[in-house]
Design an enzyme around this catalytic site. Structure first.
Site, PDB file in Angstrom:
ATOM      1  N   CYS A   1      21.487  -8.448 -18.655  1.00 12.83           N
ATOM      2  CA  CYS A   1      21.653  -6.999 -18.490  1.00 12.83           C
ATOM      3  C   CYS A   1      20.359  -6.211 -18.406  1.00 12.83           C
ATOM      4  O   CYS A   1      20.111  -5.537 -17.408  1.00 12.83           O
ATOM      5  CB  CYS A   1      22.516  -6.463 -19.624  1.00 12.83           C
ATOM      6  SG  CYS A   1      24.087  -7.295 -19.701  1.00 12.83           S
TER       7      CYS A   1
HETATM    8  C1  UGA Z   1      22.819  -5.416 -23.875  1.00  8.47           C
HETATM    9  C2  UGA Z   1      23.121  -4.098 -24.623  1.00  8.47           C
HETATM   10  O1  UGA Z   1      22.658  -4.193 -25.980  1.00  8.47           O
HETATM   11  C3  UGA Z   1      24.604  -3.808 -24.608  1.00  8.47           C
HETATM   12  O2  UGA Z   1      24.843  -2.528 -25.209  1.00  8.47           O
HETATM   13  C4  UGA Z   1      25.086  -3.759 -23.147  1.00  8.47           C
HETATM   14  O3  UGA Z   1      26.478  -3.543 -23.065  1.00  8.47           O
HETATM   15  C5  UGA Z   1      24.781  -5.091 -22.489  1.00  8.47           C
HETATM   16  O4  UGA Z   1      23.355  -5.336 -22.550  1.00  8.47           O
HETATM   17  C6  UGA Z   1      25.274  -4.994 -21.063  1.00  8.47           C
HETATM   18  O5  UGA Z   1      24.699  -4.227 -20.282  1.00  8.47           O
HETATM   19  O6  UGA Z   1      26.341  -5.564 -20.752  1.00  8.47           O
HETATM   20  P1  UGA Z   1      22.902  -8.026 -24.550  1.00  8.47           P
HETATM   21  O7  UGA Z   1      22.213  -8.274 -23.237  1.00  8.47           O
HETATM   22  O8  UGA Z   1      24.068  -8.849 -24.942  1.00  8.47           O
HETATM   23  O9  UGA Z   1      23.425  -6.487 -24.604  1.00  8.47           O
HETATM   24  O10 UGA Z   1      21.809  -8.262 -25.656  1.00  8.47           O
HETATM   25  P2  UGA Z   1      20.968  -7.452 -26.729  1.00  8.47           P
HETATM   26  O11 UGA Z   1      21.445  -7.808 -28.066  1.00  8.47           O
HETATM   27  O12 UGA Z   1      20.889  -6.019 -26.391  1.00  8.47           O
HETATM   28  O13 UGA Z   1      19.526  -8.148 -26.527  1.00  8.47           O
HETATM   29  C7  UGA Z   1      18.866  -8.152 -25.252  1.00  8.47           C
HETATM   30  C8  UGA Z   1      17.524  -8.811 -25.347  1.00  8.47           C
HETATM   31  O14 UGA Z   1      16.609  -7.978 -26.070  1.00  8.47           O
HETATM   32  C9  UGA Z   1      17.499 -10.158 -26.073  1.00  8.47           C
HETATM   33  O15 UGA Z   1      16.704 -11.071 -25.341  1.00  8.47           O
HETATM   34  C10 UGA Z   1      16.865  -9.853 -27.413  1.00  8.47           C
HETATM   35  O16 UGA Z   1      16.194 -10.948 -27.967  1.00  8.47           O
HETATM   36  C11 UGA Z   1      15.889  -8.750 -27.026  1.00  8.47           C
HETATM   37  N1  UGA Z   1      15.501  -7.871 -28.152  1.00  8.47           N
HETATM   38  C12 UGA Z   1      16.434  -7.126 -28.798  1.00  8.47           C
HETATM   39  C13 UGA Z   1      14.163  -7.786 -28.521  1.00  8.47           C
HETATM   40  O17 UGA Z   1      13.282  -8.448 -27.930  1.00  8.47           O
HETATM   41  N2  UGA Z   1      13.803  -6.969 -29.549  1.00  8.47           N
HETATM   42  C14 UGA Z   1      14.720  -6.214 -30.212  1.00  8.47           C
HETATM   43  O18 UGA Z   1      14.322  -5.473 -31.139  1.00  8.47           O
HETATM   44  C15 UGA Z   1      16.062  -6.293 -29.835  1.00  8.47           C
END
Ligand code: UGA
Length: 408
Positions: free
Chosen positions: A247
């Site tokens: 995403c």
């Molecule tokens: C993300 C959004 O959080 C959802 O709200 C949205 O619905 C979704 O995309 C989508 O568009 O369908 P997701 O991709 O499942 O969800 O994952 P996240 O938990 O948001 O993490 C995304 C990435 O960011 C991961 O690689 C995670 O490791 C990274 N991340 C997250 C960081 O590097 N640092 C952080 O502090 C948080």
């Protein structure tokens, strides 16, 4: 209410099961007959915590035949919008699903759930013709907690005309959260702006962490102090190897492209992606500060999935890290509690795989923490007397410990 969902992928199946839990009569359509069969047998075609139990406790029907959508008051389009080569979103599934709905339904509300550039839902409306009302209703589900995110959303965003909004209000009447009613275009944009802001927070945290490193400041202490400001909040300030998944990279890129095609240079979004691309290299720089020549060295990669709780490798930082290691002539021994079979499809036998963290540590010259699975986080690294670079800032340090944003 009779509700239809087109697309039994991640978003569609959660939408279908979640609405069925609220008492709606749900029919899911998918072109993939194997998927449909599995769903009707009570087996989700992908892993998501709690989904199998929920699927087996609701009344929901899956079919390949759009005629089963007969009498549905609203049909949610939950098909994929994969990126094209130039980064813009490919909308062909959205339009072909709309066409099929039109062929089988006389009218009603068609609600786009897919992440689409503002203006797209209106084009769906033109394609459907006057008997239909269109709406947009973005999802904010995170992989790994999608069902609980669906059950207790922070908000439900709905865009459409009055008729469509009335139907959506009925669909979501049993959800106890703010309902944000806006125009279709604003709803489409809210999804992009949400993901782009979360991605921006991460890249901002990474940029500041990189500067902290140079100035001799521990970035974790900085974010603890910054995040407690209620206007900022501590979430999505986790600095390290950067964001992956299907995403954030795709949506930021698509928004940037949409701006570019209208003559606007989205510099901030550009930087968000650039910084994210650089973070895996920063990890390798830290490794090289202890092990300057990687040629012929065995390096352990702990965690392959783009985040814990999933086997999804799309845009995973591990793949970038592994690429750099292989280019530098290193051998890679990787471990992931769930993503190894996915990884084998992408990486083939360019890397070897271990069955545990211990097995990796016993057989390498250095190790990198890339995904913060509990087994990786909780491992005792104190006996590992070799370079350990932590891309998530989660493991307990050993003697040769480095992390982005931590002076050494
Ligand atoms: C993300 C959004 O959080 C959802 O709200 C949205 O619905 C979704 O995309 C989508 O568009 O369908 P997701 O991709 O499942 O969800 O994952 P996240 O938990 O948001 O993490 C995304 C990435 O960011 C991961 O690689 C995670 O490791 C990274 N991340 C997250 C960081 O590097 N640092 C952080 O502090 C948080």
């Amino acid at each position: 209410m009779k509700v239809g969902v087109v697309g039994a992928g991640y978003v569609g199946l959660i939408q279908g099961v979640g609405l069925a839990e609220k008492g709606h009569e749900v029919t899911i359509i998918d072109v993939d007959k194997h998927k449909v069969k599995k769903i009707n047998e009570g087996t989700p075609p992908f892993h998501e915590p709690g989904l199998k139990k929920a699927l087996n406790s609701v009344k929901l029907r899956a079919s390949t035949d759009y005629a089963s959508l007969k009498d549905c008051e609203v049909v949610f389009l939950c098909v994929g919008t994969p990126p094209k080569d130039d980064g813009s979103a490919n909308l062909k599934h959205v339009f072909s699903a709309a066409k099929s709905v039109k062929e089988h339904l006389g009218g009603g509300v068609v609600c786009v759930k897919s992440t689409v550039v503002p203006g797209t839902t209106e084009r769906v409306g033109e394609l459907l013709g006057g008997n239909f009302s269109v709406a947009h209703n973005p999802e904010f589900l995170r992989e790994g907690s999608a069902l609980s995110d669906f059950r207790s959303p922070d908000r439900v965003v709905m865009g459409g005309d009055e008729e469509a909004l009335n139907v959506l209000e009925k669909v979501y009447q049993n959800f106890d959260c703010p309902k944000v009613k806006v125009t279709v275009r604003a709803s489409e944009m809210i999804k992009y702006a949400s993901n782009a802001l979360l991605a921006t927070k991460i890249s901002f945290a990474n940029e500041v962490a990189n500067i902290c490193q140079l100035l001799g400041v521990d970035a974790s202490e900085v974010w603890r102090g910054v995040g407690l400001d209620s206007r900022i909040n501590p979430r999505f300030l986790g600095h390290g190897v950067g964001f992956g998944g299907s995403c954030f990279p795709k949506d930021v890129q698509a928004l940037r492209k949409a701006a570019e095609s209208r003559g606007y240079d989205a510099q901030l979004l550009d930087s968000v992606l650039k910084i994210n691309d650089e973070q895996p290299k920063k990890m390798i720089e830290l490794l090289k500060s202890m092990l300057p020549d990687l040629k012929g060295r065995r390096v352990g990669v702990l965690g392959l999935a783009f985040k814990p709780g999933t086997s999804d490798l799309r845009e995973a930082r591990s793949l970038k890290v592994i690429n750099i290691l292989l280019e530098a002539g290193a051998e890679v021994l990787a471990f992931d509690p769930r993503a190894v079979s996915e990884a084998k499809k992408v990486l083939g036998d360019s890397v070897s795989y271990a069955g545990s963290v211990r097995e990796v540590l016993d057989n390498v010259d250095a190790a990198l923490v890339v995904t913060e699975w509990d087994v990786i986080k909780n491992h005792d690294y104190s006996g590992f007397d070799k370079p350990l670079v932590d891309g998530r800032g989660v493991s307990k340090p050993n003697r040769f410990y480095r992390r982005i944003g931590k002076p050494f």
